[in-house]
Design a protein around this motif. Structure first.
Motif, mmCIF file in Angstrom:
data_model
loop_
_atom_site.group_PDB
_atom_site.id
_atom_site.type_symbol
_atom_site.label_atom_id
_atom_site.label_comp_id
_atom_site.label_asym_id
_atom_site.label_seq_id
_atom_site.Cartn_x
_atom_site.Cartn_y
_atom_site.Cartn_z
ATOM 1 N N GLU A 162 0.821 -1.212 0.000
ATOM 2 C CA GLU A 162 0.000 0.000 0.000
ATOM 3 C C GLU A 162 0.852 1.257 0.000
ATOM 4 O O GLU A 162 0.584 2.203 -0.723
ATOM 5 C CB GLU A 162 -0.908 0.017 1.244
ATOM 6 C CG GLU A 162 -1.869 -1.163 1.322
ATOM 7 C CD GLU A 162 -2.993 -1.076 0.285
ATOM 8 O OE1 GLU A 162 -3.250 0.028 -0.228
ATOM 9 O OE2 GLU A 162 -3.604 -2.137 -0.004
ATOM 10 N N MET A 163 1.898 1.239 0.814
ATOM 11 C CA MET A 163 2.667 2.460 1.013
ATOM 12 C C MET A 163 3.589 2.770 -0.170
ATOM 13 O O MET A 163 3.749 3.919 -0.549
ATOM 14 C CB MET A 163 3.491 2.330 2.299
ATOM 15 C CG MET A 163 4.352 3.528 2.621
ATOM 16 S SD MET A 163 4.968 3.399 4.319
ATOM 17 C CE MET A 163 6.229 4.676 4.300
ATOM 18 N N ALA A 164 4.200 1.717 -0.718
ATOM 19 C CA ALA A 164 5.195 1.947 -1.777
ATOM 20 C C ALA A 164 4.613 1.706 -3.168
ATOM 21 O O ALA A 164 5.342 1.483 -4.127
ATOM 22 C CB ALA A 164 6.409 1.065 -1.539
ATOM 23 N N LEU A 165 3.290 1.751 -3.275
ATOM 24 C CA LEU A 165 2.600 1.528 -4.550
ATOM 25 C C LEU A 165 3.278 2.321 -5.674
ATOM 26 O O LEU A 165 3.489 3.525 -5.536
ATOM 27 C CB LEU A 165 1.140 1.988 -4.383
ATOM 28 C CG LEU A 165 0.132 1.434 -5.383
ATOM 29 C CD1 LEU A 165 -0.050 -0.066 -5.174
ATOM 30 C CD2 LEU A 165 -1.211 2.156 -5.208
ATOM 31 N N GLY A 166 3.639 1.617 -6.752
ATOM 32 C CA GLY A 166 4.261 2.318 -7.875
ATOM 33 C C GLY A 166 5.766 2.481 -7.756
ATOM 34 O O GLY A 166 6.429 2.895 -8.706
ATOM 35 N N GLU A 167 6.331 2.165 -6.609
ATOM 36 C CA GLU A 167 7.788 2.270 -6.455
ATOM 37 C C GLU A 167 8.431 0.908 -6.697
ATOM 38 O O GLU A 167 7.833 -0.125 -6.425
ATOM 39 C CB GLU A 167 8.153 2.695 -5.013
ATOM 40 C CG GLU A 167 7.774 4.111 -4.648
ATOM 41 C CD GLU A 167 8.046 4.389 -3.168
ATOM 42 O OE1 GLU A 167 9.137 4.022 -2.686
ATOM 43 O OE2 GLU A 167 7.153 4.941 -2.503
#
Lengths: 429, 427
Positions: A162-167
């Protein structure tokens, strides 16, 4: 930046770490590439497949006989994820010949063994051994299924989803169930060849060894290392290229049949390893939740008896700090409230002078202790490569000693709560 | 101070028994920066009954007492001992096993201050009804944490299935009930007997001056008063060598079933020499057949009965011994049958001299690797001395083993009635 005097081939970086403290010698080869969703599942399979056999030692029994003849040398192949990079490590630890009668070729034979397993793997036609690949795929499938049963690591993983979505950082370090089926023995072999062609390769030798003789041995025996390539990573590739701020913080709640709820909260730090504030942030994180005298431990656990474990963990290779604890489901609100108070105390610098001094002393002590061990010596040396700094552990130790309350306020005031993940029971609804 | 030199592996050990009975072991290593100190009482979760010195009646204490005391010794009412170590820049901790409780620190600098603090906090309990009650919430959370971990549950279930009465069948933490009913009086009863210096060992390894350290320890102990007591007697229930239950199945929130085969080695006291030999041979045998390259593990893997969660472990101690082999598995019944068949086949297994010599080499290398760590060495010294064995003579002991030793061990190791099978099935 490479170290030309130690570079035997243009892409093999040799680090010899001399120490008389050990009865054994440790060799580690590290292959570093960028972490990638597309290749991570294949990479996860590689250690097991490579370890299953080489052309010269095609069976587990043949391999073990050779290792036994090397006086029970340990042979580890594993992968890990550090910040944005993926690292395949081959490690061997073997007895120093000086403790064994009539032995003088152990080191050379160990390098030969590594060269054989890395560069002469067991293959058939155009792929790795089919049976082995099948077994490793099955093992990985079971691992990934079973990992759901470890609630703490499940909560860690979900928080990062959830927090690093897209990273790049959000890529699961152990791969993905849905990618396993499509992997064939041919595809895996070409994936491995691509890894060897593109990885940055560092070799570490630690123990009571002679540097010149060690380098000669490496040059003579590690003949399989492929020649240079422009694609290989520069130093510092493990760190994020940019830091993010939080647009809106989220709360994710999941229900499971569990006795103890897992509360994991992720913060953005706006600070990375190469920044001047990083040592202050490290001390701040430890003061918050890194030891038994820390703010979280003394309140959440000691004062309010809410948890057996509670802590804060700063990732050295990212811009993230995580708070984690296991609590009774009904205590969620109260725990969050206390955690928020502790963050406030940290950011406003209203903690005691004692806890600051204690934390700094512990930070210094733990760095010094790490340097007493083979693992710590290699880790801190490799840290320079991964972060692209020449900051030595000794320099960091000096900096820890000089950290003030103002330094901590400045470094931690940049902390922003990003994502809260709570895995709880029906009762905690 | 007695000096023991183990020149073949570069180790020097100094030992002394102080007038109050405390055993001290010093292992200086000046090339390191750190120092490790560990203070161990020969008192663990499986010590639940004893006859105090000069008494005839035995005293029973509740399950979980050793672990509860471990938590409480850090609590000094107005402050926590962690904070005292913190002021010295040191992280301290403790653990409780079935047979001992240990308190330890690692430090760089202030070595004598740390050792004095370690001795002082363990030898000065602060127990009130209030502090004892406060711990109940924390230990209950610790208990719940383990209760959710399938590997912990199955490990304990095997111990319960193997032992009918021996307290090694209990969880180290006790039960939720025993935790909630724990009293100050019970903790003190255990403390008075088991924390007497005669029942304790202090080991310090790392960078310090041997003479200065020993002088400081002598002085610290000389200033304290302890009751003049003689030996006490530990009481264990009668326990035969057969498994208590042949089969147990639990249901839990897991996605893959788990299977563990347990072997009860013995349930009563064995002599030191036998203990040393059995520990070596059991572990060597397991490594030989069940490590990743071992023939038996390979068979299990080929038949797709196990995955990488496969583990084996063995605990060989003074009054109990057991072995566990198991894995997550989609075919737990078949896995149990196969492991048992493999174990039974050992009594007639064809073994050659060369295999055993290789296994000895492997074990020597492994032992050297373990001896790189001063933490392992300090703990190993205490463990072995408390059992009448010599830690730094492990390598000569391995060298002296013969193929016949191995053969005769395997001939009598496995008996059907000593085995149990524990399965965790998804709910």
């Amino acid at each position: 930046m490479s170290i030309p005097k130690d570079a035997i081939k243009s892409n093999l970086h040799v680090h010899v770490l001399e120490s008389k403290n050990f009865k054994t010698i440790t060799v580690e080869l590290k292959f570093q590439t960028l972490l990638d969703r597309a290749t991570i599942t294949e990479r996860t399979l590689l250690p097991g497949v490579l370890r299953a056999g080489s052309k010269l030692y095609p069976t587990a029994g043949a391999m073990q006989n050779e290792l036994d003849d090397l006086y029970g040398a340990s042979f580890q192949l594993y992968q890990s994820v550090t910040g944005n990079s993926h690292i395949l490590t081959v490690q061997m630890e073997f007895a120093n010949e000086r403790f064994i009668d009539n032995e003088n070729n152990l080191a050379e034979n160990v390098f030969r063994f590594i060269n054989e397993f890395l560069f002469n793997p067991k293959t058939s036609q155009s792929g790795f051994d089919k049976t082995t690949v099948g077994q490793e795929k099955e093992k990985l499938r079971k691992n990934l299924e079973a990992s759901k049963d470890d609630k703490t690591s499940y909560a860690d993983e979900r928080l990062m989803d959830e927090m690093a979505l897209g990273e790049r950082y959000a890529v699961h370090p152990n791969g993905y169930l849905e990618d396993i089926d499509a992997i064939t023995e041919q595809r895996l072999l070409s994936s491995y060849k691509a890894l060897l062609e593109t990885a940055r390769i560092d070799v570490f030798v630690a123990g009571d060894v002679k540097p010149e003789r060690t380098k000669e041995l490496i040059e003579k025996v590690l003949t399989g290392v492929p020649s240079g390539s422009d694609l290989r990573l520069e130093e510092g590739a493990a760190l994020p290229k940019e830091v993010k701020s939080v647009e809106s913080s989220k709360i994710i709640r999941e229900i499971d049949d569990i006795q103890q709820a897992k509360l994991h909260i992720g913060y953005r730090t706006q600070t990375i390893f190469t920044d001047d504030d990083f040592e202050a942030l490290m001390v701040g994180s430890m003061l918050l939740g890194g030891h038994a005298g820390s703010l979280l431990f003394t309140t959440v656990r000691e004062q309010h008896s809410l948890a057996y474990y509670v802590g804060a963990d700063l990732d050295l290779f990212s811009d993230k700090l995580i708070i984690f604890c296991g609590i009774a489901p009904k205590d969620y609100e109260k725990t969050v409230e206390i955690i928020d108070e502790q963050i406030k105390i940290l950011q406003t610098g209203t903690f005691s002078q004692d806890v600051l001094e204690d934390t700094k002393a512990m930070m210094v002590g733990s760095y010094q202790q790490a340097l007493d061990g083979i693992g710590g010596m290699i880790t801190t040396e490799y840290q320079k490569v991964l972060t692209g700094t020449q900051k030595t552990p000794q320099e960091m130790i000096e900096k820890f000693k000089s950290i003030t309350r103002e330094d901590i306020i400045r470094a931690t005031s940049k902390l922003e709560r990003d994502t809260t993940f709570i895995l709880t029971s029906e009762e905690g609804q | 101070m007695e000096k023991l030199a183990f020149s073949t592996i570069d180790e020097m050990v100094y030992t002394e028994q102080l007038p109050n009975g405390l055993n001290v072991i010093l292992m200086p290593k000046k090339t390191l920066s750190k120092t490790f100190g560990i203070f161990t009482t020969d008192f663990g979760a499986a010590d639940l009954e004893f006859i105090p010195f000069n008494k005839t009646e035995s005293v029973k204490i509740p399950a979980g007492t050793a672990h509860y005391l471990e938590h409480k010794l850090f609590d000094k009412g107005d402050h926590d001992v962690y904070a005292d170590f913190g002021k010295l820049g040191t992280d301290a901790n403790a653990y409780t096993s079935d047979s001992e409780t240990s308190y330890y620190f690692t430090t760089v600098g202030n070595e004598i201050d740390n050792v004095e603090l370690l001795l002082n906090f363990v030898q000065d309990p602060y127990l009130t009804d209030e502090t004892v009650n406060k711990e109940k919430g924390i230990i209950s959370q610790e208990f719940q944490m383990y209760a959710d971990i399938p590997d912990q549950r199955i490990y304990l279930a095997v111990q319960e299935a193997l032992f009918a009465k021996h307290p090694v069948r209990n969880e180290v933490l006790g039960t939720i009930e025993s935790i909630h009913n724990m009293t100050k009086e019970e903790l003190l009863t255990a403390y008075e007997t088991f924390y007497h210096p005669t029942n304790m060992t202090l080991a310090v390894a790392g960078n310090f001056d041997t003479e200065e350290m020993m002088t400081a320890i002598r002085k610290n102990q000389g200033q304290k008063q302890f009751p003049d007591i003689g030996p006490f007697t530990r009481v264990y229930p009668e326990e035969n060598n057969e498994a208590f239950a042949a089969e147990v199945t639990l249901n839990m929130n897991v996605s893959v079933p788990r299977l563990m085969v347990g072997v009860k080695e013995y349930g009563g006291e064995i002599p030191a020499e036998e203990l040393g030999l059995r520990k070596l041979l059991t572990n060597m045998t397991l490594d030989y057949f069940y490590s990743r390259s071992g023939q038996f593990y390979q068979e299990l893997l080929e038949e797709e009965l196990v995955d990488s969660s496969f583990i084996y472990t063995s605990v060989i101690d003074k009054t109990f011994g057991f072995t566990m082999i198991g894995s997550n598995s989609n075919h737990p019944e078949q896995l149990a049958i196969t492991i048992k068949k493999q174990l039974h086949s050992l009594s007639t297994f064809e073994l050659e001299e060369q295999q055993f010599e290789r296994l000895k080499k492997r074990t020597i290398g492994k032992t050297l690797r373990r001896m790189n760590s001063i933490e392992n060495n300090a703990q190993g010294m205490i463990w072995n001395r408390n059992r009448g064995l010599s830690y730094f003579e492990t390598i000569p002991a391995i060298q002296q083993l013969t193929l016949d030793d191995w053969k005769s061990f395997l001939l009598s190791w496995i008996h059907e009635e000593r085995m149990t099978v524990v399965t965790i099935q998804p709910e």
